[in-house]
Write an enzyme that holds these catalytic residues in place. Structure first.
Site, PDB file in Angstrom:
ATOM      1  N   GLY A 143      -0.683  40.861   8.187  1.00 36.56           N
ATOM      2  CA  GLY A 143       0.174  41.899   9.353  1.00 36.56           C
ATOM      3  C   GLY A 143      -0.141  42.040  10.780  1.00 36.56           C
ATOM      4  O   GLY A 143      -0.406  41.152  11.518  1.00 36.56           O
ATOM      5  N   ASP A 148     -13.738  32.997   8.263  1.00 35.31           N
ATOM      6  CA  ASP A 148     -12.639  32.612   9.076  1.00 35.31           C
ATOM      7  C   ASP A 148     -13.478  33.251  10.368  1.00 35.31           C
ATOM      8  O   ASP A 148     -13.105  34.049  10.901  1.00 35.31           O
ATOM      9  CB  ASP A 148     -12.234  33.800   8.669  1.00 35.31           C
ATOM     10  CG  ASP A 148     -10.494  32.767   8.993  1.00 35.31           C
ATOM     11  OD1 ASP A 148     -10.302  32.066   9.729  1.00 35.31           O
ATOM     12  OD2 ASP A 148      -9.851  33.831   8.851  1.00 35.31           O
ATOM     13  N   GLY A 175      -0.964  39.153  12.811  1.00 42.07           N
ATOM     14  CA  GLY A 175      -1.762  37.931  12.012  1.00 42.07           C
ATOM     15  C   GLY A 175      -1.092  38.004  10.475  1.00 42.07           C
ATOM     16  O   GLY A 175      -0.427  38.187  10.265  1.00 42.07           O
TER      17      GLY A 175
END
Length: 647
Positions: free
Chosen positions: A342, A457, A339
């Site tokens: 990382g 998010d 992602g």
């Protein structure tokens, strides 16, 4: 003060909340400091109206969380009965004649989505005796299992199925329940001790999903190691936030007489106070656990790393050597995802007995230290069934690593868009359950936390599914705290889920999460990604494409072909109508997360009951937030995509 009012002795030790089967013994010579004594609901009781001990029973308004504080039923003419569990001197009768309970709804189902929560500022590094007072003042509640709720203290279960009538036998009988909570030492001198009451979901008969309280008392218990009640010095932020003004400080510094007085006082205090404290505390005996004290004064067996992380209210630090062992030195064969932050590896502890997800930051990633710290900040404080659990972190050798509970069923995105041919699609009931779980997690962030968190998010790749298909919201690296709105300089989020109003105004509110949730609801219904690369412009953005289908009446295009014929018409109306409301152009026109959650639960009921609406749950008007799709676009034929009622 009667002997045994707060002490229990050898005959009645108390459980240590969250650390069963540890027991705590409180004797008559234990030192105790009253932190608060509250009459929950109603007015304050002054000392002269106490039971002879001249105690003040304050109101709970300063401690309860949020504006939705339930209702305050009372019965001032009710005779209060005392028994062996609650002697008459325990608390005045007026404490038990008032209470605070959850808001009542028909069938009470909505209350399952809420907690009643109180916050109490306390000193870190001490044990606390928490005494709760209960009395059923409603004469209509007379049977066992009519009102059952769970008691949480500091996000740990103190009592899972507390039934006041089972304890008292009938309404009007006073009850007390005592618990001991450990508040661990942290960097901050003060922290909050939480009390949450939540209706027990398996109450029978399923009529009164409710919880209530009549009174709360909290006592700090003298420290086992130091044998005193002295709290840590206040933090610098606490000092700077006091009422002392800078010019007062300057005047104080200019006064030599005051300086002399303080110096002399400090000198005397340095010599005299330790002697006095030693004399007073010499014979004090406090908590006497059965095992040797270890962490923060708590008597427990030394657990393994994972057990310790799960038991702690704060995430643990994992040494880098343990992380490398768990991932076989970051073996690419254990890589399960990547992602913006990382790579994510599947790790194992205890010889493979415990699986975890280990997220390792990419040093070249734009999501760096700030997101790493934000994730730890929020997830170390939050505990909810629909939020991913952060077990710990590692920041050694230049690494930024986060350790989570492993989610066996991966991400929601994978099941919607990357399904294997031999893998069956998610059923509509499964999808509704996932939607309800996500909404519950968001509702907790928006209304159930002290600082009111905006996730920023919400998307299907950040919704994880455990082995029971329970959804967990993850990735809090962009989260912000603050209400009613936050002015931001950099708009962050994911393309396709990002609130257009926030993008234009740089004003972040909780309604930005509602827009993202609306996209997720459409994605679950249609199994189309939020952004489709390569198609015509009008089809690139899922929200815009669905809105176009909605306005043109082409509803069959929005529904996943695997679901056609399996959705009850009334359920579909409610679900799609609210998904569209979440995508309203202006945030003020979007529903609250509470409204969305309430109506997703109702949509599930409609699906399971074949479209039968429970009495009192739906009000068809614009102000209720329950406007269905058929009211917005009348005359549309649903036969191709709906399951006939009664199938």
């Amino acid at each position: 003060m009667p002997l045994g009012l707060y002490s229990r002795g050898d005959d009645a030790p108390l459980p240590l909340v969250g650390h069963y089967p540890e027991l705590v013994y409180i004797y008559n010579d234990s030192a105790m400091e009253n932190i608060c004594r509250l009459k929950v609901g109603g007015e304050q009781i002054p000392p002269k109206y106490d039971t002879g001990m001249f105690r003040t029973w304050d109101t709970d308004g300063a401690y309860i969380l949020g504006s939705d504080t339930g209702i305050e039923p009372f019965n001032m003419s009710m005779p209060v009965l005392y028994d062996g569990n609650a002697p008459p001197y325990l608390a005045p009768a007026d404490v038990y004649r008032t209470s605070r309970s959850m808001r009542t709804f028909e069938k009470g189902l909505v209350n399952l989505n809420y907690n009643m929560t109180w916050f109490f500022p306390v000193d870190s590094g001490f044990f606390y005796l928490v005494r709760l007072h209960f009395c059923e003042i409603y004469h209509g509640i007379t049977r066992v299992n009519e009102v059952v709720f769970t008691v949480f203290l500091n996000n740990q279960t103190a009592e899972e199925q507390f039934d006041p009538i089972a304890w008292s036998g009938r309404p009007g009988v006073a009850i007390q329940r005592d618990y001991v909570v450990m508040v661990p030492k942290v960097n901050e001198a003060k922290q909050d001790l939480w009390l949450d009451l939540h209706p027990y979901k398996d109450s029978k008969p399923m009529m009164y999903y409710n919880s209530f309280s009549n009174g709360v008392e909290i006592f700090k218990l003298s420290n086992f190691d130091d044998r005193n009640l002295a709290g840590p010095n206040p933090s610098q932020s606490f000092v700077s936030g006091s009422d002392v003004k800078p010019h007062h400080v300057a005047q104080f510094k200019k006064s030599s007489e005051k300086l002399k007085f303080i110096i002399i006082g400090c000198g005397l205090g340095t010599v005299v106070l330790p002697i006095l404290l030693c004399l007073v505390l010499f014979r004090l005996k406090v908590i006497r656990p059965r095992k040797v004290m270890s962490w923060c004064g708590l008597a427990v067996h030394t657990p393994n790393q994972i057990e310790k992380a799960k038991k702690s209210s704060f995430c643990s630090h994992f040494p880098i050597r343990e992380i490398k062992v768990a991932t076989n030195d970051f073996d690419e064969a254990l890589l399960i995802g990547t992602g913006g932050f990382g790579s994510v590896y599947k790790g194992s502890f205890d010889g493979g007995a415990t699986s975890v997800a280990i997220k390792r930051a990419n040093p070249m990633s734009h999501q760096g230290v700030s997101e790493f710290e934000t994730e730890i900040l929020w997830l170390s404080q939050l505990r909810h069934a629909n939020l991913v659990s952060l077990l710990g972190y590692c920041n050694e050798d230049g690494e930024m690593i986060l350790v989570y509970d492993f989610m066996d069923n991966g991400t929601l995105y994978e099941h919607l868009h990357l399904r294997q041919r031999d893998q069956p699609p998610l059923s509509w009931i499964q999808r509704l359950e996932i939607c309800i779980g996500v909404a519950r997690g968001l509702h907790y962030l928006h209304t159930g936390t002290k600082h009111r968190i905006i996730h920023r998010d919400i998307k299907t790749t950040n919704i994880l599914l455990d082995h029971n298909w329970v959804p967990k919201i993850s990735d809090f690296g962009l989260s912000k705290a603050g209400y009613p709105s936050i002015l931001i300089t950099n708009v962050k989020g994911s393309i396709g889920y990002l609130d257009p109003e926030c993008f234009q105004s740089h004003k972040l509110t909780e309604k930005s999460d509602l827009y993202s949730l609306g996209v997720v609801l459409l994605e679950i219904l249609s199994t189309r990604p939020a952004v489709i690369v390569g198609e015509d412009d009008e089809h690139v953005n899922l929200a815009e494409w669905a809105m176009l289908c909605f306005e043109n009446g082409n509803l069959e295009q929005i529904v996943d072909p695997n679901l056609k014929g399996n959705i009850v018409e009334e359920c579909f109306e409610l679900y799609l109508g609210f998904a569209m409301k979440c995508l309203a152009e202006r945030g003020v026109e979007r529903p609250s997360i509470g409204e969305v959650l309430q109506n997703l639960v109702l949509a599930m009921h409609l699906q399971k009951k074949g479209g039968v609406v429970p009495d009192g749950n739906v009000q068809r008007n614009d102000n209720s937030g329950l406007q269905g799709y058929s009211d917005l676009t009348p005359g549309v034929e649903f036969s191709e995509i709906m399951m006939p009622v009664g199938r």
